[in-house]
Design a protein around this motif. Structure first.
Motif, PDB file in Angstrom:
ATOM      1  N   SER A 173     -30.220 -61.682  50.896  1.00  9.96           N
ATOM      2  CA  SER A 173     -28.511 -61.404  51.371  1.00  9.96           C
ATOM      3  C   SER A 173     -27.527 -62.185  51.165  1.00  9.96           C
ATOM      4  O   SER A 173     -27.787 -62.596  51.042  1.00  9.96           O
ATOM      5  CB  SER A 173     -29.007 -60.517  52.607  1.00  9.96           C
ATOM      6  N   GLU A 218     -25.986 -53.212  52.416  1.00  9.08           N
ATOM      7  CA  GLU A 218     -27.281 -54.013  51.999  1.00  9.08           C
ATOM      8  C   GLU A 218     -28.378 -52.646  52.382  1.00  9.08           C
ATOM      9  O   GLU A 218     -28.733 -52.468  54.402  1.00  9.08           O
ATOM     10  CB  GLU A 218     -28.079 -55.234  52.494  1.00  9.08           C
ATOM     11  N   THR A 219     -29.456 -52.012  52.368  1.00  6.92           N
ATOM     12  CA  THR A 219     -30.323 -51.225  52.686  1.00  6.92           C
ATOM     13  C   THR A 219     -31.902 -52.278  52.460  1.00  6.92           C
ATOM     14  O   THR A 219     -31.909 -52.593  51.225  1.00  6.92           O
ATOM     15  CB  THR A 219     -30.936 -50.456  51.498  1.00  6.92           C
ATOM     16  N   LEU A 220     -32.368 -52.343  53.685  1.00  8.99           N
ATOM     17  CA  LEU A 220     -33.773 -54.103  53.864  1.00  8.99           C
ATOM     18  C   LEU A 220     -34.653 -53.150  53.598  1.00  8.99           C
ATOM     19  O   LEU A 220     -34.843 -51.409  54.461  1.00  8.99           O
ATOM     20  CB  LEU A 220     -33.437 -54.174  55.598  1.00  8.99           C
ATOM     21  N   SER A 236     -36.514 -58.067  53.442  1.00  9.68           N
ATOM     22  CA  SER A 236     -35.286 -58.429  52.190  1.00  9.68           C
ATOM     23  C   SER A 236     -34.389 -57.420  52.061  1.00  9.68           C
ATOM     24  O   SER A 236     -34.740 -56.062  52.592  1.00  9.68           O
ATOM     25  CB  SER A 236     -36.043 -58.825  51.130  1.00  9.68           C
ATOM     26  N   VAL A 237     -33.827 -57.443  51.001  1.00  8.99           N
ATOM     27  CA  VAL A 237     -32.699 -56.616  49.915  1.00  8.99           C
ATOM     28  C   VAL A 237     -33.306 -55.624  49.228  1.00  8.99           C
ATOM     29  O   VAL A 237     -33.742 -56.495  48.267  1.00  8.99           O
ATOM     30  CB  VAL A 237     -31.443 -57.070  49.679  1.00  8.99           C
ATOM     31  N   THR A 267     -28.438 -52.308  47.605  1.00 10.71           N
ATOM     32  CA  THR A 267     -27.330 -52.303  47.348  1.00 10.71           C
ATOM     33  C   THR A 267     -26.322 -51.215  47.417  1.00 10.71           C
ATOM     34  O   THR A 267     -26.342 -50.980  45.556  1.00 10.71           O
ATOM     35  CB  THR A 267     -26.165 -53.225  47.524  1.00 10.71           C
ATOM     36  N   TYR A 324     -29.863 -51.169  58.275  1.00  7.53           N
ATOM     37  CA  TYR A 324     -29.092 -51.685  56.833  1.00  7.53           C
ATOM     38  C   TYR A 324     -28.289 -53.408  57.116  1.00  7.53           C
ATOM     39  O   TYR A 324     -28.158 -54.042  58.196  1.00  7.53           O
ATOM     40  CB  TYR A 324     -27.599 -50.924  56.852  1.00  7.53           C
ATOM     41  N   ASN A 325     -27.951 -53.587  56.057  1.00  6.21           N
ATOM     42  CA  ASN A 325     -26.750 -55.289  56.826  1.00  6.21           C
ATOM     43  C   ASN A 325     -25.913 -54.629  56.174  1.00  6.21           C
ATOM     44  O   ASN A 325     -25.830 -54.649  55.075  1.00  6.21           O
ATOM     45  CB  ASN A 325     -27.871 -56.586  56.089  1.00  6.21           C
TER      46      ASN A 325
END
Length: 461
Positions: free
Chosen positions: A183, A320-322, A334-335, A338, A385-386
């Motif tokens: 990330s 970011e989709t996790l 983890s990512v 994106t 998501y991040n």
């Protein structure tokens, strides 16, 4: 020795009849005889002394002069395996000796610029950086009595770096952990540092947790001056037993999962009843800006300057989709992907009625949940998501970040309704454009999402 030698020379020279060269030879012979007698006497004394020492050593019990043997209460081993560090504890030797683990008292010096916190948890010690948690320098530790053996499934997950250390002669391991692997958006106040110090001769372990701003050197320096001392029960520091700890995973994370749920699913315009209150979305407006909204209605976590462009429009950002993992063979979080997304303001008019017989405090700004319906008809919470910090704060805890009728302060989200009273409120959510059709307002008591009586109202038709 000097006086005796002079006497020998004088005695020899008394004999005048011998020529000078003979006199010299006589003196040398006398000197040689004298030295040999001294050596014999010295050797004899040394032999006598050595024999006396041997008798003395035999007479003294061996335990008097042997170094005391330290009996450890447990043996510890640590092993790095891909993303995990396994902790192994063996107390079998101590069980055979039937030696009771002693009480201990802790002593340490408070670091500069820190103050002690008060969590109230047994065996837990907190140290807060004076300038606040945002500095990312808070840390804490837990005193654990090692009263049981563990040999598998006891580990720290998501370990990025692991270093074996010696802390004041004690075995230790320092770990730097992943918060979200790969990330670009890592919060400074994330607790991603950890260290274990094993005090085998006392029967205890100290586990340290530290924010990302605490360096390995700083944590090691603090741990080096922590002292344990055996004491009476009345003087003992607080501790927790290893047998009381139910977690097998010492520091797991439960995020990035696609979770199946149950509940009551409604559309905007329908009402949902929950705990003597009735909720109905009367209208929904979707905006690219915040025009017409009052500044005092925004939560203090929202930084409007960071999320608006120069024209007052809501900015796009990289999200970011996790994805999830087991923490051992792959990172827990983890990512996976994106992408650039645009944020919207969802402005909702909500009718709430107290259907009970008593006055009621109601949380008006219920959280959002993102759902999808699968082919088998079940409902599932979407993966998480991040986001960059400013956009993350706009969706903090997925709660509404705008409440027009707010009373502010700690009652920002709350209103009090009398029995039968109905009110109309105006609330706003920041929602990513591609998630608008998947967003539901979650109506429940908090913390019991997914139960049969949890209500979900879709915010768009």
């Amino acid at each position: 020795m000097k006086y005796d030698l002079e006497e020998l020379i004088n005695e020899t020279y008394k004999n005048k009849q011998e020529p000078p060269e003979q006199l010299n030879i006589s003196v040398l012979k006398k000197m040689e005889e004298h030295v040999m007698k001294k050596k014999q006497k010295t050797n004899k004394m040394m032999k006598i002394a050595a024999a006396a020492c041997a008798v003395l050593l035999l007479a003294i019990p061996a335990g008097v002069i042997a170094a005391p043997k330290i009996v450890n209460y447990f043996k510890s081993e640590v092993k790095k395996d891909q993303y995990a560090v396994d902790i192994s504890v063996n107390t079998e030797q101590n069980k055979k000796l039937k030696k009771k683990i002693p009480y201990v008292s802790l002593s340490y010096h408070l670091p500069d610029k820190y103050r002690e916190g008060g969590s109230g948890l047994k065996g837990w010690y907190e140290f807060n950086y004076k300038s606040g948690a945002h500095a990312g320098k808070d840390f804490s530790f837990e005193l654990v009595q090692m009263d049981k053996s563990v040999d598998k499934d006891y580990y720290v997950d998501d370990v990025k770096q692991a270093d074996n250390l010696k802390i004041s002669g004690h075995k230790a391991i320092y770990m730097n952990r992943y918060y979200i692997k790969d990330s670009r958006y890592i919060k400074n106040d994330t607790y991603n540092k950890s260290m274990f110090v094993f005090y085998e001769e006392y029967g205890y372990m100290i586990r340290y947790y530290a924010m990302s701003g605490v360096s390995k050197k700083d944590l090691s320096n603090f741990a080096s001056q922590v002292k344990l001392k055996k004491c009476k029960k009345s003087e003992a520091s607080g501790y927790v037993r290893l047998s009381e700890k139910t977690q097998k995973n010492l520091q797991g994370q439960e995020r990035g999962k696609d979770t199946k749920i149950k509940g009551i699913f409604k559309n905007a315009g329908d009402n949902v009843k929950y705990d003597d209150a009735e909720y109905e979305i009367a209208s929904v407006g979707i905006k690219d800006d915040i025009s017409g909204l009052y500044g005092k209605g925004f939560s203090s976590t929202v930084d409007l300057q960071e999320i608006l462009d120069k024209n007052g429009k809501l900015k796009s950002y990289r999200r970011e989709t996790l994805k999830g993992g087991d923490g051992r063979h792959s990172a827990s979080i983890s990512v996976a992907d994106t992408k650039t997304v645009k944020q919207k303001m969802v402005y909702i008019t909500m009718k709430i009625k107290n259907t009970g017989k008593e006055e009621k405090i109601i949380n008006v700004c219920r959280p959002l949940t993102y759902l999808r319906k699968t082919k088998d008809g079940s409902w599932r919470i979407l993966e998480e998501y991040n986001r960059p910090e400013a956009f993350r704060n706009c969706q903090l805890d997925k709660c509404a970040q705008y409440f027009q009728e707010t009373d502010g302060g700690y009652r920002f989200y709350l209103k009090t309704l009398k029995p039968g009273q109905e009110e109309i409120y105006h609330i706003g959510y920041f929602v990513d454009e591609d998630l608008l059709d998947k967003a539901y307002i979650q109506i429940d008591g908090g913390g019991d999402s997914g139960k049969d009586n949890t209500g979900y109202i879709k915010i768009t038709k």
